[in-house]
Design an enzyme around this catalytic site. Structure first.
Site, PDB file in Angstrom:
ATOM      1  N   ARG A  24      -3.917  97.734 -30.874  1.00 24.81           N
ATOM      2  CA  ARG A  24      -4.971  98.635 -31.373  1.00 24.81           C
ATOM      3  C   ARG A  24      -5.596  99.430 -30.222  1.00 24.81           C
ATOM      4  NH1 ARG A  24     -10.115  99.912 -30.435  1.00 24.81           N
ATOM      5  NH2 ARG A  24     -10.702  97.722 -30.235  1.00 24.81           N
ATOM      6  N   ASP A  25      -6.368  98.772 -29.391  1.00 22.63           N
ATOM      7  CA  ASP A  25      -7.069  99.475 -28.313  1.00 22.63           C
ATOM      8  C   ASP A  25      -6.088 100.047 -27.297  1.00 22.63           C
ATOM      9  OD1 ASP A  25      -9.151 100.372 -26.720  1.00 22.63           O
ATOM     10  OD2 ASP A  25      -9.454  98.450 -25.745  1.00 22.63           O
ATOM     11  N   CYS A 249      -7.851 104.517 -19.693  1.00 18.97           N
ATOM     12  CA  CYS A 249      -9.241 104.688 -20.113  1.00 18.97           C
ATOM     13  C   CYS A 249      -9.461 106.134 -20.539  1.00 18.97           C
ATOM     14  CB  CYS A 249     -10.196 104.328 -18.982  1.00 18.97           C
ATOM     15  SG  CYS A 249     -11.902 104.616 -19.468  1.00 18.97           S
TER      16      CYS A 249
END
Ligand code: MG
Length: 311
Positions: A24-25, A249
């Site tokens: 997911r992330d 990120c």
């Protein structure tokens, strides 16, 4: 495959839970669109490596996260096993979709800062809780459990430093809504170990027991593992991590994002702390996934051990 020498520390727990967020992330922050069948195989391999908690996908609108637009198809492909996996649900519409598919564990995603609440949710810091309230209430009424993610807990790219008291207040509000666990996110990876210790202590002082807390570190500045160790020393026993360090990120221009599960498992194996995860099988999985993505894993442990792996 090489393993760390095991040296136990008596004050640390015997066992911790790894909350695997790679599918997911991780994938939501990768540029590549991964075919649904590859995601299903990835999740299957993670489970086979011993992962008990794999956050499978998200029901965020495909316009915002096209990488996870295939959530329903993926869950169908995973079959009955998928209902035990947590999924991210941003609002009531997402909850409807999760309920239709029989999901039992959901997570909501809030911000500890005003600017990120505005940018990510188009709500004020206060209003985001009003937005989550009906979603969480209905989910609990349906017998689901709800995890709360709180982002920007250690710093915000627009606001800079984030006061610890403000993070505790936002976290308490998520718990008061009915979240069973709060995952404290260092979204831009700027946190350092003393900051972790102070934040966990501040939650304790506000009446939040440490077993309600999880930590979610990013390795942007190379601090993720040091921060994880600090959290371990504070009594935290749930650690979010992403296989192979998947997911750069999105709010810092850096290739390194999520703490790599392999790096965490190497440290925990060395401390003699059980995770249930087989490091060798996990590394094989990440080497395989890196090939699917067409780029090497940023995880130091995958790099060190991957050459020995014949995935
Ligand atoms: Mg993350």
């Amino acid at each position: 495959m090489r393993q760390p020498q095991q040296v136990r520390r008596d004050h640390l727990p015997d066992r911790v839970r790894i909350w695997e967020v790679g599918p997911r992330d991780g994938l939501q922050n990768e540029q590549a669109l991964v075919p649904t069948e590859v995601k299903a195989e990835f999740i299957g391999r993670l489970v086979a490596a011993g992962h008990t908690t794999v956050e499978a996908t998200s029901f965020v609108h495909p316009r915002w996260v096209p990488q996870l637009a295939d959530a329903a198809e993926l869950l169908r492909l995973l079959g009955d096993s998928a209902t035990a996996m947590p999924v991210l649900v941003p609002n009531e519409r997402g909850l409807d979709r999760a309920l239709e598919l029989g999901m039992r564990h959901i997570a909501v995603f809030a911000s500890a800062t005003e600017t990120f609440a505005q940018r990510n949710l188009n709500r004020s810091l206060d209003d985001q809780f009003a937005m989550f309230e009906p979603t969480v209430r209905r989910a609990l009424g349906e017998g689901l459990d709800v995890r709360g993610y709180l982002s920007m807990c250690f710093g915000d790219p627009w606001e800079g430093e984030v006061p610890i008291g403000q993070v505790v207040e936002a976290g308490r509000r998520l718990l008061d809504l009915g979240c069973w666990q709060l995952s404290l996110g260092d979204t831009i990876g700027v946190g350092t170990p003393g900051h972790v210790t102070e934040l966990v202590a501040a939650f304790g002082a506000a009446g939040v027991p440490v077993d309600r807390l999880a930590v979610h570190f990013h390795d942007t500045y190379g601090q993720a593992l040091a921060n994880a160790y600090a959290a371990l020393e504070c009594g935290v026993t749930t650690f979010d991590a992403s296989a192979g360090g998947l997911g750069g990120c999105p709010y810092a221009e850096s290739a390194t994002g999520n703490l790599a599960t392999e790096d965490l498992v190497w440290m925990l194996d060395g401390l003699g702390i059980g995770t249930g995860v087989d490091l060798e099988r996990l590394v094989e999985t990440s080497v395989w996934m890196a090939r699917q993505l067409g780029r090497p894993s940023p995880s130091r442990v995958v790099q060190a051990l991957g050459a020995q792996s014949d995935a």
